[in-house]
Write a protein that holds these residues in place. Structure first.
Motif, PDB file in Angstrom:
ATOM      1  N   PHE A  68       0.910  -0.829  -0.174  1.00 26.69           N
ATOM      2  CA  PHE A  68      -0.120   0.199  -0.014  1.00 26.69           C
ATOM      3  C   PHE A  68       1.025   1.187   0.054  1.00 26.69           C
ATOM      4  CE2 PHE A  68      -2.498  -3.039   1.874  1.00 26.69           C
ATOM      5  CZ  PHE A  68      -3.719  -3.121   1.506  1.00 26.69           C
ATOM      6  N   ILE A  69       0.360   2.592  -0.616  1.00 29.58           N
ATOM      7  CA  ILE A  69       1.202   3.246  -0.607  1.00 29.58           C
ATOM      8  C   ILE A  69       0.317   4.490  -0.218  1.00 29.58           C
ATOM      9  CG2 ILE A  69       2.285   5.167  -2.507  1.00 29.58           C
ATOM     10  CD1 ILE A  69       2.939   3.070  -4.158  1.00 29.58           C
ATOM     11  N   GLU A  70       0.223   5.096   0.989  1.00 30.37           N
ATOM     12  CA  GLU A  70      -0.795   6.562   1.261  1.00 30.37           C
ATOM     13  C   GLU A  70      -0.261   7.219   1.120  1.00 30.37           C
ATOM     14  OE1 GLU A  70      -3.074   8.116   5.350  1.00 30.37           O
ATOM     15  OE2 GLU A  70      -1.157   5.973   5.280  1.00 30.37           O
ATOM     16  N   ASN A  71      -0.488   7.904  -0.028  1.00 30.15           N
ATOM     17  CA  ASN A  71      -0.039  10.169  -0.462  1.00 30.15           C
ATOM     18  C   ASN A  71      -0.380  10.606  -0.320  1.00 30.15           C
ATOM     19  OD1 ASN A  71       0.826  11.081  -2.389  1.00 30.15           O
ATOM     20  ND2 ASN A  71       0.215   9.558  -4.250  1.00 30.15           N
ATOM     21  N   ILE A  72       0.483  11.584   0.022  1.00 32.22           N
ATOM     22  CA  ILE A  72      -0.248  12.921   0.762  1.00 32.22           C
ATOM     23  C   ILE A  72      -1.452  13.025   0.806  1.00 32.22           C
ATOM     24  CG2 ILE A  72       0.674  15.206   0.818  1.00 32.22           C
ATOM     25  CD1 ILE A  72       3.319  13.172   1.322  1.00 32.22           C
ATOM     26  N   GLY A  73      -1.683  13.535   1.764  1.00 26.62           N
ATOM     27  CA  GLY A  73      -3.557  14.082   1.543  1.00 26.62           C
ATOM     28  C   GLY A  73      -3.357  15.663   0.638  1.00 26.62           C
ATOM     29  N   ASN A  74      -4.424  15.072  -0.401  1.00 25.16           N
ATOM     30  CA  ASN A  74      -4.103  16.198  -1.130  1.00 25.16           C
ATOM     31  C   ASN A  74      -5.158  15.928  -2.312  1.00 25.16           C
ATOM     32  OD1 ASN A  74      -3.920  17.884  -3.510  1.00 25.16           O
ATOM     33  ND2 ASN A  74      -1.538  18.577  -2.599  1.00 25.16           N
ATOM     34  N   LEU A  75      -6.109  16.942  -3.034  1.00 24.91           N
ATOM     35  CA  LEU A  75      -6.842  16.025  -3.936  1.00 24.91           C
ATOM     36  C   LEU A  75      -6.479  17.019  -5.522  1.00 24.91           C
ATOM     37  CD1 LEU A  75     -10.597  16.783  -2.234  1.00 24.91           C
ATOM     38  CD2 LEU A  75      -9.296  14.152  -3.323  1.00 24.91           C
ATOM     39  N   VAL A  76      -4.565  17.368  -5.379  1.00 21.65           N
ATOM     40  CA  VAL A  76      -4.854  17.704  -6.688  1.00 21.65           C
ATOM     41  C   VAL A  76      -3.550  17.580  -7.347  1.00 21.65           C
ATOM     42  CG1 VAL A  76      -3.715  20.303  -8.114  1.00 21.65           C
ATOM     43  CG2 VAL A  76      -5.639  19.986  -6.404  1.00 21.65           C
ATOM     44  N   GLY A 127       3.853   3.711 -10.630  1.00 26.99           N
ATOM     45  CA  GLY A 127       4.187   2.642 -11.122  1.00 26.99           C
ATOM     46  C   GLY A 127       3.161   1.218 -10.237  1.00 26.99           C
ATOM     47  N   GLN A 128       2.298   1.737  -9.491  1.00 32.35           N
ATOM     48  CA  GLN A 128       0.734   1.387  -9.209  1.00 32.35           C
ATOM     49  C   GLN A 128       0.497   0.488  -9.823  1.00 32.35           C
ATOM     50  OE1 GLN A 128       0.147   5.217  -8.836  1.00 32.35           O
ATOM     51  NE2 GLN A 128      -0.481   4.142 -11.076  1.00 32.35           N
ATOM     52  N   ASP A 129      -1.176  -0.729  -9.309  1.00 34.90           N
ATOM     53  CA  ASP A 129      -1.649  -1.181 -10.041  1.00 34.90           C
ATOM     54  C   ASP A 129      -2.602  -0.683 -10.585  1.00 34.90           C
ATOM     55  OD1 ASP A 129      -0.491  -3.694 -10.559  1.00 34.90           O
ATOM     56  OD2 ASP A 129       0.107  -3.817  -8.668  1.00 34.90           O
ATOM     57  N   TYR A 130      -3.374  -0.009  -8.935  1.00 32.71           N
ATOM     58  CA  TYR A 130      -4.763   0.617  -9.078  1.00 32.71           C
ATOM     59  C   TYR A 130      -4.532   2.164  -8.256  1.00 32.71           C
ATOM     60  CZ  TYR A 130      -6.217  -3.809 -10.027  1.00 32.71           C
ATOM     61  OH  TYR A 130      -7.360  -4.408 -10.519  1.00 32.71           O
ATOM     62  N   LYS A 131      -5.044   2.793  -8.782  1.00 29.52           N
ATOM     63  CA  LYS A 131      -5.468   4.095  -7.476  1.00 29.52           C
ATOM     64  C   LYS A 131      -7.069   4.280  -7.581  1.00 29.52           C
ATOM     65  CE  LYS A 131      -2.686   7.272 -10.344  1.00 29.52           C
ATOM     66  NZ  LYS A 131      -2.806   8.782 -11.404  1.00 29.52           N
ATOM     67  N   VAL A 132      -6.473   4.655  -5.607  1.00 31.68           N
ATOM     68  CA  VAL A 132      -7.899   4.385  -5.348  1.00 31.68           C
ATOM     69  C   VAL A 132      -7.855   6.330  -4.667  1.00 31.68           C
ATOM     70  CG1 VAL A 132      -8.788   3.413  -3.310  1.00 31.68           C
ATOM     71  CG2 VAL A 132      -8.445   2.410  -4.495  1.00 31.68           C
ATOM     72  N   VAL A 133      -9.093   6.608  -4.929  1.00 28.98           N
ATOM     73  CA  VAL A 133      -8.801   7.949  -3.792  1.00 28.98           C
ATOM     74  C   VAL A 133     -10.025   7.921  -2.518  1.00 28.98           C
ATOM     75  CG1 VAL A 133     -11.181   8.624  -5.474  1.00 28.98           C
ATOM     76  CG2 VAL A 133      -9.540  10.466  -4.110  1.00 28.98           C
ATOM     77  N   VAL A 134     -10.306   8.369  -1.763  1.00 27.59           N
ATOM     78  CA  VAL A 134     -11.121   8.493  -0.119  1.00 27.59           C
ATOM     79  C   VAL A 134     -11.704   8.890  -0.031  1.00 27.59           C
ATOM     80  CG1 VAL A 134     -11.135   7.661   1.798  1.00 27.59           C
ATOM     81  CG2 VAL A 134      -9.571   6.602   0.556  1.00 27.59           C
ATOM     82  N   LEU A 135     -12.629   9.974   0.228  1.00 31.88           N
ATOM     83  CA  LEU A 135     -13.825  11.228  -0.033  1.00 31.88           C
ATOM     84  C   LEU A 135     -14.361  10.920   1.483  1.00 31.88           C
ATOM     85  CD1 LEU A 135     -14.939  13.909  -0.424  1.00 31.88           C
ATOM     86  CD2 LEU A 135     -15.986  12.481  -1.932  1.00 31.88           C
TER      87      LEU A 135
END
Length: 219
Positions: free
Chosen positions: A114-122, A130-138
């Motif tokens: 799991f890659i937990e990205n920076i908190g930012n919607l932009v 290089g991930q398999d899937y991008k997942v956005v949490v709202l």
């Protein structure tokens, strides 16, 4: 005569993303890039996801943050290998940052990263890690306007998770409206509503991860 010079300023980023993807594929490691605005509940979702899968899969985390290791420490307390990337003000992770962490992992033993990205919607939406899937949490307290206001983020994701549905009785968030907005922007994206805190809806999310990981192991 004018000579026009053109160079892809993100060339090294693209090369790093390709390197990461090939490395993950070679090791049959499922990689999920989690993105959201601050406070949407990414870390709590990640904690509960790890708890639900830890008896079945070997997992690891790359934790992105502007500063501190607070979230990384929460995940390490679960016994999961977690590597921290502090961007010192940078608004996103990029593929080169991810590539630098890979020697810290024994990828051939990791089923899910799991890659937990920076908190930012932009910013994070524009960078392939290089991930398999991008997942956005709202989260529902953020309101229904976020999907139409940040179309690039939701257009480039594979799954949109609506988190904190236990708060629906207390806020003016409409799940059907969110689903409609997402479909208009990204018809292929999956839509999942859950509460990481109470566990409602988590089963569908966990089931999806299991299926995705099995696909990674197929020759």
């Amino acid at each position: 005569m004018k000579i026009k010079l053109q160079e892809d300023v993100l060339k090294n980023q693209h090369l790093a993303a390709a390197f990461n993807r090939e490395t993950f594929k070679k090791n049959h490691t499922l990689v999920i890039n989690l993105m959201s605005s601050p406070g949407a509940g990414k870390t709590t979702l990640l904690e509960e996801t790890i708890k639900a899968l830890m008896n079945e899969f070997h997992m690891a985390v790359i934790e992105g943050d502007l500063a501190t290791e607070l979230d990384a420490e929460r995940l390490r307390s679960l016994g999961v290998k977690t590597v921290q990337i502090n961007t010192v003000g940078g608004c996103h992770l990029d593929a080169r940052m991810i590539a630098k962490t890979l020697p810290d992992f024994e990828l051939d033993t990791i089923d899910i990263l799991f890659i937990e990205n920076i908190g930012n919607l932009v910013c994070p939406s524009s960078y392939d890690l290089g991930q398999d899937y991008k997942v956005v949490v709202l989260s529902v307290p953020e309101g229904n306007d976020k999907i139409p206001k940040y179309p690039v983020m939701f257009r480039r994701t594979d799954i949109t998770i609506i988190n904190k549905i236990d708060l629906l009785p207390f806020v003016s968030f409409n799940l059907e409206e969110a689903k409609k907005n997402l479909k208009e922007i990204n018809p292929q994206a999956q839509f999942k509503a859950l509460s990481a805190k109470t566990g409602e809806g988590m089963e569908e999310w966990i089931h999806w991860i299991k299926d995705a990981q099995r696909q990674c192991t197929k020759p």
